[in-house]
Design an enzyme around this catalytic site. Structure first.
Site, short mmCIF file in Angstrom:
data_model
loop_
_atom_site.label_atom_id
_atom_site.label_comp_id
_atom_site.label_asym_id
_atom_site.label_seq_id
_atom_site.Cartn_x
_atom_site.Cartn_y
_atom_site.Cartn_z
N GLY A 8 0.81 -1.21 0.00
CA GLY A 8 0.00 0.00 0.00
C GLY A 8 0.84 1.26 0.00
O GLY A 8 1.28 1.71 1.05
N GLY A 13 2.07 5.02 3.51
CA GLY A 13 2.86 3.85 3.14
C GLY A 13 4.19 4.25 2.51
O GLY A 13 5.25 3.69 2.84
N ASN A 51 2.02 -2.53 -4.49
CA ASN A 51 0.77 -1.78 -4.59
C ASN A 51 -0.06 -2.46 -5.65
O ASN A 51 0.44 -2.89 -6.68
CB ASN A 51 1.06 -0.31 -4.97
CG ASN A 51 -0.13 0.59 -4.68
OD1 ASN A 51 -0.29 1.12 -3.59
ND2 ASN A 51 -1.02 0.74 -5.65
N ARG A 52 -1.35 -2.56 -5.39
CA ARG A 52 -2.23 -3.22 -6.36
C ARG A 52 -2.21 -2.50 -7.70
O ARG A 52 -1.88 -1.31 -7.78
CB ARG A 52 -3.66 -3.27 -5.81
CG ARG A 52 -4.24 -1.89 -5.65
CD ARG A 52 -5.66 -1.92 -5.15
NE ARG A 52 -6.12 -0.54 -5.00
CZ ARG A 52 -7.32 -0.18 -4.61
NH1 ARG A 52 -8.19 -1.11 -4.29
NH2 ARG A 52 -7.65 1.08 -4.52
N VAL A 90 -3.08 -0.24 4.00
CA VAL A 90 -4.23 -0.08 3.11
C VAL A 90 -5.41 0.44 3.91
O VAL A 90 -5.38 0.48 5.13
CB VAL A 90 -4.59 -1.41 2.40
CG1 VAL A 90 -3.41 -1.93 1.61
CG2 VAL A 90 -5.06 -2.46 3.40
N SER A 143 0.61 6.76 14.63
CA SER A 143 0.17 8.16 14.62
C SER A 143 1.32 9.08 14.30
O SER A 143 2.45 8.84 14.69
CB SER A 143 -0.41 8.55 15.98
OG SER A 143 -0.70 9.95 15.98
N GLY A 144 1.01 10.17 13.62
CA GLY A 144 2.02 11.17 13.34
C GLY A 144 1.80 11.88 12.01
O GLY A 144 2.56 12.77 11.65
N LYS A 147 -4.61 3.34 19.84
CA LYS A 147 -4.58 4.36 18.78
C LYS A 147 -5.92 5.09 18.67
O LYS A 147 -5.98 6.31 18.47
CB LYS A 147 -4.23 3.70 17.44
CG LYS A 147 -4.34 4.63 16.23
CD LYS A 147 -3.37 5.78 16.33
CE LYS A 147 -3.36 6.77 15.19
NZ LYS A 147 -4.26 6.71 14.12
N HIS A 183 -6.19 7.51 21.43
CA HIS A 183 -5.32 8.64 21.04
C HIS A 183 -6.12 9.60 20.15
O HIS A 183 -6.12 10.81 20.37
CB HIS A 183 -4.09 8.10 20.30
CG HIS A 183 -3.28 9.17 19.60
ND1 HIS A 183 -3.66 9.73 18.41
CD2 HIS A 183 -2.11 9.76 19.94
CE1 HIS A 183 -2.77 10.62 18.04
NE2 HIS A 183 -1.82 10.68 18.96
N GLU A 222 -7.29 13.39 20.74
CA GLU A 222 -6.83 14.38 19.75
C GLU A 222 -8.00 15.28 19.32
O GLU A 222 -7.84 16.49 19.20
CB GLU A 222 -6.26 13.59 18.55
CG GLU A 222 -5.89 14.39 17.34
CD GLU A 222 -5.58 13.45 16.16
OE1 GLU A 222 -4.90 12.41 16.37
OE2 GLU A 222 -6.05 13.72 15.04
N TYR A 223 -9.18 14.68 19.10
CA TYR A 223 -10.36 15.49 18.76
C TYR A 223 -10.58 16.57 19.81
O TYR A 223 -10.85 17.72 19.50
CB TYR A 223 -11.62 14.61 18.70
CG TYR A 223 -11.88 13.90 17.39
CD1 TYR A 223 -10.89 13.18 16.73
CD2 TYR A 223 -13.15 13.92 16.82
CE1 TYR A 223 -11.16 12.50 15.56
CE2 TYR A 223 -13.42 13.24 15.64
CZ TYR A 223 -12.43 12.52 15.01
OH TYR A 223 -12.70 11.86 13.85
#
Lengths: 625, 625
Positions: A166, A171, A189-190, A236, A290-291, A345, A348, A352-353
């Site tokens: 992906g 990715g 990758n597809r 993906v 995350s990042g 995650k 997290h 974050e929201y």
């Protein structure tokens, strides 16, 4: 596989061997350390070793090679008879690498090294002995070391060490990150005619750091290119796309391979896929990453869920890929079994929201009540950073506030309808299901939802109070309100983790999670670094006396700001939720007894006594007879 | 089956026939109306009919009997030849009921009826003709009518007309309700040694109104006792228990039978079971029932989800069982396909959480700020009722506030930790999943959750501000704040219904749902009755100019009350959420553009332009180069 790096003294065996072993992620052994003291003494004294001297030494190396599964050994191995002694009884593949070079160059190198027991004048005796093996991969010592390594990898027909599926933004950036850490990647990758063609090949062509990566559009070829146990990171889209890839991929894999799902997958899907993969003997890890784009490239925060056995197989690439705090501690770890990684995650993202919403509301109060312009607010936020409120989000907000198009702030042109990708909703759902009052993330979620009713809001705005007395809020009180609201948000987030840990038997270590979140991720902040040291291992923030005292320093500022904003018809839902929470949290005589009485009255749901809760449930006929 | 009620004029054929048909839920035909005008004229003139006169009449009745599937006919049928003519060509079971009695009694009855064409003196000619059929069920006209009906039902070997599984509080009360409406019930309760033994039999023995009900502990016997198409109401615990019963029950049923799940089932489970039942040709309806114990007995509110075909088969018992508004309109209807019924019930419960919380918070403000005692607050609430805020919940709250144990208010002894049964959580989850800002129900849910942290709250209370200046809120402002918060709660609830309707293609009629909720259920109130007439069919409350204007009359009271409570460190989360919502709802320049900018900055999630939202998504590099 055992690799022997051969060559006369000074040809660079140790340097090449060490780096090669690192690239291959296998152990390195320096042959010199296997010499008995008598040999070292002899050489130091300038006397060449006899074949007899060498026998014990070669046998010691052979012994080590027998015990290693994979390893690189640096060992001169000049004569054929020595080499036969080295490989005696090794029933695994053995590869030989011969470092060759100009005698003058080698001599020069020998003279440059300090503390080695081998006198320079013995070089000639070694060159005299040398019987170059025809079966060895031959490398010139004057090549640049990177060339040597690339050539060796190729000549050793080594398979690639890490696969990634992906090549979207995340990715691709994770690939570049991993490649820079020395991993030989296979990228898949597809192929979707007219839409996704040659995606992996384009990435390899575009980014120099991907030059050692192999691009694929056929999944079986991709799988075959990887050394076993294979390590494959899926980047993906979560949901059906991930299932589709899993269905195609899993049958191609071997027992012990590890698949890491790095998408924003719901934790229950991860648990389901772990069972599915386990039936085929394949490890499946749920890997929360995350990042954003930049984090992916420069080091994200990584939360892994699954078995320790599987994590061990991928710890090195994941931890090398991750952000580091203080250049040492990687922001990556196994947080728990099953779907724990993706759950962490998700929490997290829920937090974050709320963090984003709190900044937006602070901005809103300062702009509307205090009539500050975005540049002034950016300057104010800068001072907040130096007062201990620095965070990734506040940092980018400053940049956003200062962004102009012509004379106008770009922000003012942006439609105030906020989107979402679903993880915030999942976090609120998890809180509702687990009985955790995570009111800040839910308020932030619902604020986004309300913002999407653009036409309704426009119609309704004509009903808003016409004349509002604008009154300033003290900017420092806005900062103080922001601080306590953040503490409450972090309290609730960690409470959600603690409750999930108990409900699912995950044994989450809250401090470890705070460490992982201290760098790389969107939530990274000074506060989070403090939490990494100081989050209580049992319970959450506000159950800790110090955190509670710290929070209460800011309580009156929160009351004041929320009251001021509400007076002026400004919606500050996340701050208001924080205020409701902390007041409810300190209330021992809440009106929730009335709720219990109502429930008992219409539904015979019973209640307990305040004095003696353990006395058991009571039902009363509350209506007059 | 065709049933002929035979007997001379004045024996009560029409009365018995009508009531019997009603009990059996099949059509009734009065034979007299099939007479040609010439016959009527002849009888009115005092001339007995000849056999020839009767031929066309009997053939007309026979024709009607041929066309009916099931019916009761009242027809003298005095001679055997007449009866043969009546049943000519009827290829379905025919039952004959002969009403017999003393000539004097019959004569007396005939003299009592008005406007009938049959002169009294013709009675003797009829008695002369009479050939009593040996095959008829013979009934004495002097028996009380109920005895006649019970005897006939028994003699006709009629199966039971309605089945109910699960004799808990709700199941038992619904049985009593249905039985009083004339349904012959079969009641099944599982047998659990030592825990549930003879449960159905005990209920039958305990409640006189269940005397015609048959109790069962064997499911096959229960099923066999029911007439087809069978109508079976499940009143068992939602979840696994319902699946267990379904697995046992479904294989015993026949094509066209209807199962109604009356539990608090999650709507997705209903959809799953509907598919499961459909494979066996059985209808499955998701039936939301609200009203608590008393509602179950006296008439609950019923929200049905499934096919119109299935609903038609159970509409009569359900609508007779339901509450009525204005003695006419039943609070029961098919609201939509699939899981719609249980979804609507779930939203009802979510709104109910918020309504309860708003009352609790009003009480809290009045008690703490105004130092009113529970009796004074009950008296105040009484005045609210006369000002248009009357509701079931406010009514029971008044009773609760006045309940004393000795000199103490019982309420003050109740532990303030509120429980829940899950539907409120489901409603919040649905809102989060469907993108609806249902902030009142979620605040109420989270307030209950927070209340359960009893030990933490106690510890934290020592950090609460020591000295609080108590300041009164004007009681009428508390009422006004309560009013607008309720309007917002109803707006959000109906918004959730509208969004689900669109997402799932349910075509929910909001006005119909408000009608169903106008009686019987916990949410019933004056406001709901108004909504039954005035909820906009498209959009929800606040999109309607009148409702918005109405709400805004109370806006400033809400600001004032929330501000006052917050100043005094009182948590009023549901009122505060209402305030945040209405302010956000009227805001055209919200700070949510900053959220979009942040999302675009770290995740390239794009944004739209305020000026031209349709221009498509834009991505900007917000950071300095």
């Amino acid at each position: 596989m055992i690799i022997f790096i051969l060559g006369v003294s000074g040809s660079g065996k140790t340097t090449v061997g060490k780096l090669l072993a690192e690239r291959l992620e296998i152990p390195f052994f320096d042959g010199d350390v296997f010499h008995p003291a008598s040999n070292v003494e002899k050489m130091r004294g300038g006397t060449p070793l006899t074949d007899e001297d060498r026998e014990g030494w070669l046998d010691a190396i052979n012994e080590a090679a027998q015990q290693a599964e994979r390893a690189v050994f640096a060992c001169s191995g000049l004569k054929e008879s020595y080499r036969q002694r080295l490989r005696r009884g090794l029933n695994k593949p053995v590869k030989w690498v011969m470092l060759e070079g100009d005698a003058a160059l080698i001599k020069q190198r020998m003279m440059g090294r300090e503390g080695h027991f081998m006198p320079v004048h013995l070089l000639q005796s070694q060159l005299d002995l040398l019987e170059v093996p025809t079966y060895a991969i031959r490398v010139k010592v004057h090549w640049p070391i990177e060339t040597v390594l690339d050539y060796l990898i190729e000549q050793l027909h080594m398979k690639q060490s890490f696969g990634l599926i992906g090549l979207g933004i995340m990715g691709t950036n994770l690939s570049r990150n991993l490649s820079q850490k020395g991993f030989r990647l296979s990228l898949y990758n597809r192929f979707v005619p007219g839409q996704e063609e040659g995606v992996a090949a384009s990435a390899v062509a575009r980014y120099p750091e991907l030059s050692s990566a192999l691009p694929f559009e056929q999944l079986p070829d991709f799988v075959a290119s990887l050394q076993t146990p294979r390590r494959i990171l899926l980047m993906v889209e979560a949901g059906a796309a991930t299932d589709a890839v899993a269905a195609e991929l899993l049958p191609l894999l071997s027992q012990g391979d590890v698949v890491m799902d790095g998408g924003n997958t719901h934790y229950s899907d991860t648990v389901r896929r772990q069972k599915w993969a386990a039936e085929l003997g394949v490890h499946w890890l749920g890997v929360g990453i995350s990042g954003g784009e930049m984090g992916a490239l420069e080091g994200p925060s990584i939360m892994v869920g699954g078995t320790p056995e599987a994590y061990q197989l991928v710890a090195r690439p994941l931890e090398l890929m991750a952000a580091r705090v203080g250049e040492i501690m990687p922001c990556c770890d196994l947080v728990g079994p099953g779907g724990a990684g993706h759950f962490v995650k998700m929490v997290h993202n829920g937090m974050e929201y709320a963090e984003m919403q709190l900044i937006a509301e602070s901005y809103f109060m300062l702009r509307r009540c205090n009539q500050l312009d975005p540049d002034a607010i950016a300057a104010l936020f800068k001072t907040w950073e130096s007062r201990g409120d620095d965070s990734y989000l506040l940092g980018i907000t400053r940049q956003i506030l200062q962004k102009k198009e012509g004379d106008e702030w770009l922000l003012d042109k942006v439609l105030d309808a906020a989107g979402n990708k679903g993880t915030g909703s999942w976090a609120t759902v998890a809180a509702a299901e687990l009985g955790v009052p995570a009111t800040l993330m839910s308020s932030a979620l619902f604020a986004r939802y309300l913002s999407t009713f653009v036409a309704e809001r426009k119609r309704a705005s004509s009903f808003a109070p016409r004349t509002i007395n604008r009154e300033e809020v003290t900017p420092d009180k806005v900062r103080r309100a922001y601080r306590i609201a953040r503490i409450i948000n972090h309290h609730q987030g960690f409470q959600l983790l603690a409750s999930a840990s108990e409900a699912y038997g995950w044994n989450l270590e809250l401090r470890k999670i705070a460490q992982i979140w201290s760098g790389g991720c969107i939530l990274q902040s000074r506060l989070m670094k403090e939490l990494a040291d100081r989050v209580p291992q049992k319970g959450t923030l506000l159950t800790d006396r110090e955190w509670m005292e710290h929070a209460m320093e800011y309580h009156s500022a929160l009351i004041e700001c929320v009251g001021m904003a509400q007076q002026q018809a400004l919606a500050v839902p996340c701050h208001a939720a924080a205020l409701s929470f902390i007041q409810g949290y300190m209330e021992v005589n809440s009106p929730m007894n009335l709720i219990q009485a109502q429930r008992d009255c219409f539904g015979a749901h019973t209640y307990r006594l305040k004095k003696n809760p353990d006395a058991g449930p009571i039902h009363t006929n509350w209506l007059p007879d």
